[in-house]
Design an enzyme around this catalytic site. Structure first.
Site, mmCIF file in Angstrom:
data_model
loop_
_atom_site.group_PDB
_atom_site.id
_atom_site.type_symbol
_atom_site.label_atom_id
_atom_site.label_comp_id
_atom_site.label_asym_id
_atom_site.label_seq_id
_atom_site.Cartn_x
_atom_site.Cartn_y
_atom_site.Cartn_z
ATOM 1 N N GLY A 115 1.624 2.782 10.595
ATOM 2 C CA GLY A 115 2.458 3.673 10.585
ATOM 3 C C GLY A 115 3.576 4.225 12.173
ATOM 4 N N GLY A 151 3.020 -0.977 4.452
ATOM 5 C CA GLY A 151 2.265 0.249 3.862
ATOM 6 C C GLY A 151 4.509 1.296 3.524
ATOM 7 C CB SER A 196 4.456 -1.384 12.013
ATOM 8 O OG SER A 196 4.010 0.203 12.823
ATOM 9 C CD GLU A 237 -3.437 -2.350 6.906
ATOM 10 O OE1 GLU A 237 -2.034 -2.600 6.516
ATOM 11 O OE2 GLU A 237 -4.543 -1.366 6.890
ATOM 12 C CG HIS A 287 -6.124 1.845 4.864
ATOM 13 N ND1 HIS A 287 -5.294 3.359 5.415
ATOM 14 C CD2 HIS A 287 -5.141 1.107 4.848
ATOM 15 C CE1 HIS A 287 -4.023 2.796 6.390
ATOM 16 N NE2 HIS A 287 -4.209 1.908 5.683
ATOM 17 C CD GLU A 344 -3.207 5.616 6.234
ATOM 18 O OE1 GLU A 344 -3.168 5.292 5.464
ATOM 19 O OE2 GLU A 344 -2.451 5.155 6.972
ATOM 20 C CG ASN A 381 -1.703 1.504 1.347
ATOM 21 O OD1 ASN A 381 -1.941 2.395 0.508
ATOM 22 N ND2 ASN A 381 -2.708 1.783 2.426
ATOM 23 C CD1 TRP A 382 4.252 1.368 -2.488
ATOM 24 C CD2 TRP A 382 4.048 2.329 -5.044
ATOM 25 N NE1 TRP A 382 4.862 0.434 -3.654
ATOM 26 C CE2 TRP A 382 4.987 1.235 -4.275
ATOM 27 C CE3 TRP A 382 3.354 3.259 -5.402
ATOM 28 C CZ2 TRP A 382 5.383 1.073 -5.241
ATOM 29 C CZ3 TRP A 382 4.461 2.968 -7.000
ATOM 30 C CH2 TRP A 382 5.537 1.312 -6.655
ATOM 31 C CE LYS A 383 -0.393 3.199 4.492
ATOM 32 N NZ LYS A 383 -0.687 3.384 6.056
HETATM 33 P P1 PGA Z 1 2.884 0.685 8.037
HETATM 34 O O1 PGA Z 1 1.373 0.873 6.975
HETATM 35 O O2 PGA Z 1 2.908 -0.658 6.516
HETATM 36 O O3 PGA Z 1 3.259 1.736 7.408
HETATM 37 O O4 PGA Z 1 2.797 0.336 8.764
HETATM 38 C C1 PGA Z 1 0.153 -0.445 6.574
HETATM 39 C C2 PGA Z 1 -1.271 -0.013 6.520
HETATM 40 O O5 PGA Z 1 -1.541 1.360 6.424
HETATM 41 O O6 PGA Z 1 -1.727 -0.389 5.257
#
Ligand code: PGA
Length: 279
Positions: A196, A256, A235, A190, A121, A123, A37-39
């Protein structure tokens, strides 16, 4: 699990689908997924560079989810480099098409080479106010269009501290899967507090939660729950991936930060590729 919460969840499931929860924990040769997931990261040049560098074999399902404007190039790079990598969107609209400024449809994602799409997600739930109803509509539209939804669920730190994890996950699962009539989806667990932050869940705790998620899926879908991949996100990096891969109900990872660097991401891919070969 605390007794009162367990009773609450059992009642919730019973009321919703007329059945009780059983404790099923099996591992039936499900595919391992390593999903990036590159966001909101990367330019065209960085995208081209990533696909030139990253390598993988086909013993693990690798899916890259770039931001929408980078999908066209990503698709071309995958074809040009002949790599066993699938593409996914990070979000999609619930309607087939129409006056929805700024949005992307399932048809557009498919047209540009996507087979998967991340839905729900945390976010998107937090910053764009997506609730279970919206998520359900997106899941249904994706399944209808032939995209495989990667449905994200997870509890906040506060909910975890109040021992509400199982309750929240059950509500999110029931909400997302209502009237879908399909088992062609992936669940990504998640925990919000792990995303993150560098503070991943312990593999043991994640395994316990994945087994719980599978028991709820079993109640919703019957035996077919055994074939649904449940992946962990929050993470994950090249150092802790191995521990997650050894857990029977953890069928891959959603990554991520550590997916942005081709070398690091490849190390994570190799952990799960190796895991599948060893099964
Ligand atoms: P992260 O993000 O690996 O940076 O914690 C994971 C995600 O939000 O899918």
């Amino acid at each position: 699990m605390e007794h009162s919460i367990e009773s609450y969840i059992k009642n919730l499931v019973r009321e919703t689908i007329g059945q009780t929860i059983s404790d099923v924990q099996t591992h039936n040769g499900r595919s391992n997924y390593v999903i990036a997931n590159w966001k909101m990261n990367k330019t065209l040049a960085e995208t081209a560079d990533f696909f030139e560098k990253v390598t993988c074999d086909d013993t693990v399902s690798v899916v890259i989810c770039p931001p929408a404007p980078l999908l066209y190039l990503a698709n071309n790079m995958i074809k040009q480099q002949v790599k066993p990598i699938a593409l996914g969107g990070q979000n999609v609209h619930w309607a087939e098409k129409g006056a929805f400024t700024g949005e992307t449809s399932t048809e557009m994602l498919k047209d540009v080479g996507c087979e998967y799409v991340i839905i729900g997600h945390s976010e998107r739930r937090q910053y764009f106010h997506e609730d279970d109803e919206i998520i359900n509509q997106k899941v249904r539209q994706s399944i209808k269009a032939g995209l495989i939804p990667i449905i994200c669920i997870g509890e906040s730190l506060e909910q975890k501290n109040f021992l509400q994890t199982e309750q929240i996950l059950t509500e999110q699962l029931i909400g997302a899967l209502k009237n879908t009539g399909s088992s062609n989806f992936i669940i990504a667990y998640e925990p919000i507090w792990a995303i993150g932050t560098g503070q991943s869940a312990t593999p043991e705790r994640a395994q316990e939660t994945h087994a719980y998620i599978r028991s709820v899926l079993k109640q919703l879908l019957g035996q077919t729950a055994d074939s649904i991949s449940i992946i962990y996100g929050g993470s994950v990096n090249e150092k802790n991936a191995e521990e997650f891969s050894s857990m029977p109900d953890i069928d891959g990872v959603l990554v991520g930060n550590a997916s942005l660097n081709a070398e690091t991401f490849e190390e994570i891919i190799n952990v799960f590729a190796k895991g599948e070969q060893n099964e």
